[in-house]
Design a protein around this motif. Structure first.
Motif, PDB file in Angstrom:
ATOM      1  N   ASN A 318       0.828  -1.225   0.000  1.00 14.79           N
ATOM      2  CA  ASN A 318       0.000   0.000   0.000  1.00 14.79           C
ATOM      3  C   ASN A 318       0.856   1.266   0.000  1.00 14.79           C
ATOM      4  O   ASN A 318       0.705   2.141   0.855  1.00 14.79           O
ATOM      5  CB  ASN A 318      -0.927   0.013   1.229  1.00 14.79           C
ATOM      6  N   VAL A 319       1.734   1.387  -0.962  1.00 16.36           N
ATOM      7  CA  VAL A 319       2.693   2.487  -0.990  1.00 16.36           C
ATOM      8  C   VAL A 319       1.976   3.841  -1.052  1.00 16.36           C
ATOM      9  O   VAL A 319       1.111   4.074  -1.905  1.00 16.36           O
ATOM     10  CB  VAL A 319       3.657   2.332  -2.177  1.00 16.36           C
ATOM     11  N   ILE A 320       2.332   4.718  -0.141  1.00 10.51           N
ATOM     12  CA  ILE A 320       1.713   6.039  -0.047  1.00 10.51           C
ATOM     13  C   ILE A 320       2.061   6.876  -1.277  1.00 10.51           C
ATOM     14  O   ILE A 320       3.223   6.946  -1.677  1.00 10.51           O
ATOM     15  CB  ILE A 320       2.193   6.777   1.220  1.00 10.51           C
ATOM     16  N   GLY A 321       1.056   7.540  -1.847  1.00 14.03           N
ATOM     17  CA  GLY A 321       1.273   8.447  -2.969  1.00 14.03           C
ATOM     18  C   GLY A 321       1.171   7.810  -4.335  1.00 14.03           C
ATOM     19  O   GLY A 321       1.342   8.493  -5.349  1.00 14.03           O
ATOM     20  N   ALA A 322       0.898   6.507  -4.403  1.00 11.10           N
ATOM     21  CA  ALA A 322       0.811   5.822  -5.694  1.00 11.10           C
ATOM     22  C   ALA A 322      -0.403   6.293  -6.485  1.00 11.10           C
ATOM     23  O   ALA A 322      -1.386   6.777  -5.927  1.00 11.10           O
ATOM     24  CB  ALA A 322       0.738   4.314  -5.483  1.00 11.10           C
ATOM     25  N   GLY A 323      -0.329   6.116  -7.797  1.00 10.81           N
ATOM     26  CA  GLY A 323      -1.429   6.510  -8.664  1.00 10.81           C
ATOM     27  C   GLY A 323      -1.658   5.500  -9.770  1.00 10.81           C
ATOM     28  O   GLY A 323      -0.735   4.766 -10.152  1.00 10.81           O
ATOM     29  N   PHE A 324      -2.874   5.453 -10.279  1.00  6.83           N
ATOM     30  CA  PHE A 324      -3.155   4.605 -11.442  1.00  6.83           C
ATOM     31  C   PHE A 324      -2.224   4.993 -12.586  1.00  6.83           C
ATOM     32  O   PHE A 324      -2.027   6.175 -12.868  1.00  6.83           O
ATOM     33  CB  PHE A 324      -4.608   4.792 -11.901  1.00  6.83           C
ATOM     34  N   GLY A 325      -1.678   3.977 -13.263  1.00  7.35           N
ATOM     35  CA  GLY A 325      -0.723   4.232 -14.331  1.00  7.35           C
ATOM     36  C   GLY A 325      -1.335   4.142 -15.713  1.00  7.35           C
ATOM     37  O   GLY A 325      -2.557   4.270 -15.886  1.00  7.35           O
ATOM     38  N   VAL A 326      -0.480   3.935 -16.691  1.00  9.48           N
ATOM     39  CA  VAL A 326      -0.904   3.877 -18.089  1.00  9.48           C
ATOM     40  C   VAL A 326      -2.002   2.835 -18.262  1.00  9.48           C
ATOM     41  O   VAL A 326      -1.919   1.720 -17.750  1.00  9.48           O
ATOM     42  CB  VAL A 326       0.299   3.524 -18.984  1.00  9.48           C
ATOM     43  N   ARG A 327      -3.057   3.203 -18.992  1.00 14.20           N
ATOM     44  CA  ARG A 327      -4.162   2.280 -19.238  1.00 14.20           C
ATOM     45  C   ARG A 327      -3.678   1.106 -20.100  1.00 14.20           C
ATOM     46  O   ARG A 327      -2.712   1.215 -20.857  1.00 14.20           O
ATOM     47  CB  ARG A 327      -5.307   2.991 -19.974  1.00 14.20           C
ATOM     48  N   PRO A 328      -4.358  -0.025 -19.983  1.00 11.03           N
ATOM     49  CA  PRO A 328      -3.970  -1.186 -20.783  1.00 11.03           C
ATOM     50  C   PRO A 328      -3.901  -0.863 -22.274  1.00 11.03           C
ATOM     51  O   PRO A 328      -4.794  -0.228 -22.830  1.00 11.03           O
ATOM     52  CB  PRO A 328      -5.085  -2.187 -20.485  1.00 11.03           C
ATOM     53  N   TRP A 379     -11.512  -3.817   0.361  1.00 15.95           N
ATOM     54  CA  TRP A 379     -11.565  -2.491  -0.243  1.00 15.95           C
ATOM     55  C   TRP A 379     -11.111  -1.412   0.723  1.00 15.95           C
ATOM     56  O   TRP A 379     -11.502  -1.390   1.885  1.00 15.95           O
ATOM     57  CB  TRP A 379     -12.987  -2.183  -0.714  1.00 15.95           C
ATOM     58  N   ASN A 380     -10.301  -0.480   0.220  1.00 19.44           N
ATOM     59  CA  ASN A 380      -9.835   0.658   0.992  1.00 19.44           C
ATOM     60  C   ASN A 380     -10.174   1.915   0.207  1.00 19.44           C
ATOM     61  O   ASN A 380      -9.448   2.301  -0.716  1.00 19.44           O
ATOM     62  CB  ASN A 380      -8.324   0.559   1.242  1.00 19.44           C
ATOM     63  N   GLU A 381     -11.283   2.535   0.564  1.00 20.21           N
ATOM     64  CA  GLU A 381     -11.794   3.663  -0.212  1.00 20.21           C
ATOM     65  C   GLU A 381     -10.817   4.837  -0.250  1.00 20.21           C
ATOM     66  O   GLU A 381     -10.625   5.466  -1.294  1.00 20.21           O
ATOM     67  CB  GLU A 381     -13.138   4.121   0.346  1.00 20.21           C
ATOM     68  N   ALA A 382     -10.208   5.138   0.881  1.00 18.68           N
ATOM     69  CA  ALA A 382      -9.274   6.265   0.927  1.00 18.68           C
ATOM     70  C   ALA A 382      -8.101   6.030  -0.022  1.00 18.68           C
ATOM     71  O   ALA A 382      -7.639   6.959  -0.697  1.00 18.68           O
ATOM     72  CB  ALA A 382      -8.774   6.479   2.351  1.00 18.68           C
ATOM     73  N   TYR A 383      -7.631   4.806  -0.083  1.00 15.67           N
ATOM     74  CA  TYR A 383      -6.503   4.512  -0.973  1.00 15.67           C
ATOM     75  C   TYR A 383      -6.936   4.575  -2.433  1.00 15.67           C
ATOM     76  O   TYR A 383      -6.197   5.063  -3.287  1.00 15.67           O
ATOM     77  CB  TYR A 383      -5.924   3.129  -0.642  1.00 15.67           C
ATOM     78  N   PHE A 384      -8.145   4.091  -2.720  1.00 14.14           N
ATOM     79  CA  PHE A 384      -8.679   4.162  -4.082  1.00 14.14           C
ATOM     80  C   PHE A 384      -8.760   5.612  -4.547  1.00 14.14           C
ATOM     81  O   PHE A 384      -8.367   5.944  -5.677  1.00 14.14           O
ATOM     82  CB  PHE A 384     -10.062   3.518  -4.115  1.00 14.14           C
ATOM     83  N   GLU A 385      -9.234   6.494  -3.695  1.00 16.26           N
ATOM     84  CA  GLU A 385      -9.350   7.905  -4.053  1.00 16.26           C
ATOM     85  C   GLU A 385      -7.971   8.527  -4.271  1.00 16.26           C
ATOM     86  O   GLU A 385      -7.803   9.393  -5.144  1.00 16.26           O
ATOM     87  CB  GLU A 385     -10.139   8.660  -2.984  1.00 16.26           C
ATOM     88  N   ALA A 386      -6.975   8.068  -3.501  1.00 16.58           N
ATOM     89  CA  ALA A 386      -5.609   8.566  -3.705  1.00 16.58           C
ATOM     90  C   ALA A 386      -5.053   8.097  -5.050  1.00 16.58           C
ATOM     91  O   ALA A 386      -4.362   8.861  -5.746  1.00 16.58           O
ATOM     92  CB  ALA A 386      -4.711   8.091  -2.565  1.00 16.58           C
ATOM     93  N   LEU A 387      -5.358   6.865  -5.430  1.00 16.30           N
ATOM     94  CA  LEU A 387      -4.921   6.367  -6.736  1.00 16.30           C
ATOM     95  C   LEU A 387      -5.510   7.207  -7.860  1.00 16.30           C
ATOM     96  O   LEU A 387      -4.846   7.480  -8.865  1.00 16.30           O
ATOM     97  CB  LEU A 387      -5.328   4.900  -6.903  1.00 16.30           C
ATOM     98  N   ILE A 388      -6.755   7.604  -7.705  1.00 21.09           N
ATOM     99  CA  ILE A 388      -7.398   8.472  -8.694  1.00 21.09           C
ATOM    100  C   ILE A 388      -6.713   9.833  -8.736  1.00 21.09           C
ATOM    101  O   ILE A 388      -6.371  10.357  -9.809  1.00 21.09           O
ATOM    102  CB  ILE A 388      -8.896   8.631  -8.380  1.00 21.09           C
TER     103      ILE A 388
END
Length: 395
Positions: A318-328, A379-388
């Motif tokens: 659960n690395v802090i600050g991560a984000g969704f990357g390049v789409r498939p 599910w971790n909603e806070a982390y999902f929102e950070a990925l976004i």
């Protein structure tokens, strides 16, 4: 842990999916299936003319989470994430029936991504993602887990399927042979992976055996042993032709291409020339090919948008600050890489940060690990929102 020049021990990346059976909250719409049986020709790129399927199980998980979110920008972004193709994890016997459901909804334009992940003694050098089967239960793995997956895919010959075979398993045997649990599981790992490869060698399937990532097998001392391990098990399986190559960076954080690499400035960097996944694939693929095995790759870019976040290369939780990357996409710029794909469903925890909880792993308590975090796969909603928020490209 920081890697050394030797055969470095690595805590396995935690990649568990939810253990409960996910039910889609919306009826599956009729899809246009292929009119005839699909054949994925060995040596071709199975992603070049197909879209990685955005499966309804992950979409439903996001939809359920968004029902309690009041920020319209987050709900809109969440809906967009749900439309991105993502692999589905079959990490327990109870989840295997999901395969048939996802096969039924996959249109001819898509390729369904499934992760085969339930070896006896799974993730032998980690705690958060240990599996349901104990070392010694190889027969159950074969009959109750692999065989039903085979039956489901055989019943859907008109659907293209990409399989990632047992993340972390063979890499653990390369670097963690001195860990007693890994030594005990070695026989089941090799036999289990070989059985999966042999039985899943179906015309509509493209298999990729997991090869860890550049920070794991990319060390000078690990590259050749890693390649040898992969090709050896492939040969034990009878050299199945529907193995297209390897998967890398599954549930990982490494950049596809970065110069200098994230850990290029460390004292031991001279022992690892694979400072990103591109260099890793380019380094290990020729060694695998020399062993006779097909050596193309697919690379997980699901959460690797931001670099420089980890204190050490081995930090996986659960690395802090991560984000969704390049789409498939099949447009990778590297002839060895068939596709960038999303494997780890963003928003599902890597492991709990509660030090008193069952399955707690100390990596999830590190300073660079997001807290609070629930059990792996939850599910971790806070982390999902950070990925976004940190996604590149943005939603």
């Amino acid at each position: 842990m920081r890697y050394s020049m030797g055969i470095a021990a690595l805590a396995a990346v935690v990649v568990a999916a939810p253990t409960e059976t996910v039910q889609d909250s919306h009826p599956i719409k009729a899809r246009a299936a292929c009119a005839s049986a699909v054949t994925l020709t060995p040596g071709s790129n199975p992603f070049s003319s197909r879209t990685l399927h955005a499966n309804s199980a992950y979409a439903s998980e996001i939809s359920t989470a968004m029902a309690s979110v009041t920020d319209a920008s987050i709900t809109a972004a969440g809906a967009a994430v749900a439309k991105v193709g993502t692999f589905l994890w079959l990490d327990t016997i109870a989840r295997v029936p999901l395969a048939a459901t996802m096969l039924a909804e996959t249109p001819c334009t898509d390729i369904l991504g499934l992760v085969v992940y339930d070896l006896p003694g799974r993730d032998c050098n980690a705690k958060a993602s240990n599996g349901e089967l104990a070392t010694g239960q190889l027969a159950k793995y074969q009959s109750s887990y692999i065989d039903p997956i085979v039956a489901a895919i055989k019943a859907a010959p008109n659907v293209a399927v990409a399989l990632i075979i047992e993340p972390d398993s063979l890499p653990n045997l390369v670097t963690n042979a001195n860990v007693s649990a890994c030594a005990a599981a070695a026989s089941d790992y090799k036999a289990g992976v070989a059985y999966a490869l042999k039985q899943l060698n179906l015309p509509n399937v493209a298999m990729y055996i997991d090869a860890g990532h550049g920070g794991w097998l990319g060390w000078d001392a690990n590259l050749q042993p890693g390649a040898d391990m992969l090709s050896s098990v492939w040969k034990t399986a009878g050299s199945p032709k529907q193995v297209f190559g390897i998967s890398t960076n599954v549930a990982g954080w490494n950049a596809w291409s970065a110069s200098p690499g994230e850990f290029a400035g460390t004292s031991d960097a001279k022992y690892n020339k694979c400072q990103d996944e591109k260099r890793y694939v380019d380094a290990i693929s020729p060694l695998i090919k020399a062993g006779g095995m097909p050596a193309h790759a697919i690379v997980d870019t699901g959460r690797n948008a931001v670099q420089g976040l980890r204190a050490e290369w081995g930090d996986w939780c659960n690395v802090i600050g991560a984000g969704f990357g390049v789409r498939p996409t099949a447009t990778t710029g590297d002839s060895l890489v068939d596709a960038f794909v999303w494997v780890k469903p963003g928003g599902e925890s890597d492991g709990t940060s509660d030090s008193g909880a069952n399955r707690y792993d100390s990596f999830c308590g590190k300073a660079d690990a997001f807290k609070p975090a629930p059990q792996a796969g939850t599910w971790n909603e806070a982390y999902f929102e950070a990925l976004i928020k940190n996604a590149v490209p943005s939603f």
